[in-house]
Design an enzyme around this catalytic site. Structure first.
Site, PDB file in Angstrom:
ATOM      1  N   ASP A 111       0.878  -1.167   0.000  1.00  0.00           N
ATOM      2  CA  ASP A 111       0.000   0.000   0.000  1.00  0.00           C
ATOM      3  C   ASP A 111       0.921   1.224   0.000  1.00  0.00           C
ATOM      4  OD1 ASP A 111      -2.345   1.581   0.248  1.00  0.00           O
ATOM      5  OD2 ASP A 111      -2.118   1.614   2.427  1.00  0.00           O
ATOM      6  N   ASP A 161       0.043   5.101   1.089  1.00  0.00           N
ATOM      7  CA  ASP A 161      -0.106   5.990   2.241  1.00  0.00           C
ATOM      8  C   ASP A 161      -0.169   5.180   3.536  1.00  0.00           C
ATOM      9  OD1 ASP A 161      -0.296   7.946   0.291  1.00  0.00           O
ATOM     10  OD2 ASP A 161      -2.476   8.101   0.414  1.00  0.00           O
ATOM     11  N   ASN A 173      -5.746   2.752  -3.038  1.00  0.00           N
ATOM     12  CA  ASN A 173      -6.986   3.463  -3.339  1.00  0.00           C
ATOM     13  C   ASN A 173      -6.675   4.958  -3.336  1.00  0.00           C
ATOM     14  OD1 ASN A 173      -8.516   1.115  -3.347  1.00  0.00           O
ATOM     15  ND2 ASN A 173      -9.282   1.384  -1.275  1.00  0.00           N
ATOM     16  N   CYS A 193      -6.697   2.525  -7.638  1.00  0.00           N
ATOM     17  CA  CYS A 193      -8.134   2.624  -7.878  1.00  0.00           C
ATOM     18  C   CYS A 193      -8.491   4.073  -7.594  1.00  0.00           C
ATOM     19  CB  CYS A 193      -8.936   1.711  -6.954  1.00  0.00           C
ATOM     20  SG  CYS A 193     -10.721   2.013  -7.122  1.00  0.00           S
ATOM     21  N   CYS A 240     -16.537  -0.618  -7.385  1.00  0.00           N
ATOM     22  CA  CYS A 240     -15.814  -1.232  -8.491  1.00  0.00           C
ATOM     23  C   CYS A 240     -14.980  -2.417  -8.000  1.00  0.00           C
ATOM     24  CB  CYS A 240     -14.912  -0.197  -9.167  1.00  0.00           C
ATOM     25  SG  CYS A 240     -13.593   0.373  -8.102  1.00  0.00           S
ATOM     26  N   CYS A 282     -11.854  -2.918  -8.538  1.00  0.00           N
ATOM     27  CA  CYS A 282     -10.449  -2.604  -8.248  1.00  0.00           C
ATOM     28  C   CYS A 282     -10.261  -1.936  -6.892  1.00  0.00           C
ATOM     29  CB  CYS A 282      -9.839  -1.751  -9.364  1.00  0.00           C
ATOM     30  SG  CYS A 282     -10.593  -0.143  -9.635  1.00  0.00           S
ATOM     31  N   ARG A 283     -11.334  -1.490  -6.258  1.00  0.00           N
ATOM     32  CA  ARG A 283     -11.188  -0.787  -4.981  1.00  0.00           C
ATOM     33  C   ARG A 283     -11.018  -1.765  -3.828  1.00  0.00           C
ATOM     34  NH1 ARG A 283     -11.375   4.035  -2.846  1.00  0.00           N
ATOM     35  NH2 ARG A 283     -12.006   4.200  -0.691  1.00  0.00           N
TER      36      ARG A 283
END
Length: 183
Positions: free
Chosen positions: A10, A12, A56, A94, A102, A104-105
């Site tokens: 990930d 952040d 995301n 995403c 969606c 992809c999220r």
């Protein structure tokens, strides 16, 4: 031929400090690497596995920042990582708002599956490193091992309540890198 796994990070809260009062990093000037993150990415880059960022970034669809801003942040982040000796194989975002639902999220595994198709990866041999429950849920749903870092959205108390639990909980990306490289 045996397919390799990947190391999914990930952004952040894992690589850089999470945004403070705002919900998004909207420009490069707000982006600050977490202590040890550049060294950790460099170490992970030395493994046989690709290091891939999955994140995301709904602020794009919500109009908080533009796709151009996101591309600039990504370009400068990758440049800094490469200057430090690290390599990122790909970055997947995403940019849809959560209401879109969606594939992809996160916590859905669409970003992982997209990378697996592109690079012929074995997700069961992959690891997801994240800072919150959605990262862990995404990883588990794709059959990956998971590591939760406590440098972002989730504290130790909340980490113990994640179900299913992460395979490993550690203070930061350096701890996750040590765990991954031992396996």
């Amino acid at each position: 031929m045996r397919r390799e796994g990947a190391i999914f990070l990930d952004r952040d809260g894992v690589i850089n400090f999470p945004p403070k009062r705002k919900r998004y990093i909207t420009r490069w000037e707000e982006f600050r690497f977490l202590p040890g993150a550049l060294d950790s990415v460099k170490k992970l880059s030395c493994s046989r596995r690709k290091v891939i960022i999955v994140s995301n970034q709904a602020g794009v669809e919500r109009g908080v920042f533009s796709q151009a801003n996101l591309k600039e942040i990504t370009r400068k982040m990758l440049s800094a990582i490469e200057s430090h000796g690290g390599r990122i194989g790909a970055v997947y975002y995403c940019t849809h708002a959560p209401e879109r639902r969606c594939r992809c999220r996160k916590p859905r595994a669409g970003l992982l599956r997209k990378a697996a198709r592109r690079f012929s990866l074995d997700l069961r041999r992959s690891v997801v490193v994240g800072d919150n429950a959605t990262d862990i849920e995404m990883g588990h749903s794709a059959g990956c091992r998971t590591a939760l870092v406590l440098t972002g959205m989730t504290g130790r108390g909340a980490a113990k309540k994640i179900s299913p639990p992460p395979d490993f909980i550690t203070r930061d990306l350096a701890g996750a890198a040590r765990w991954i490289l031992k396996k």
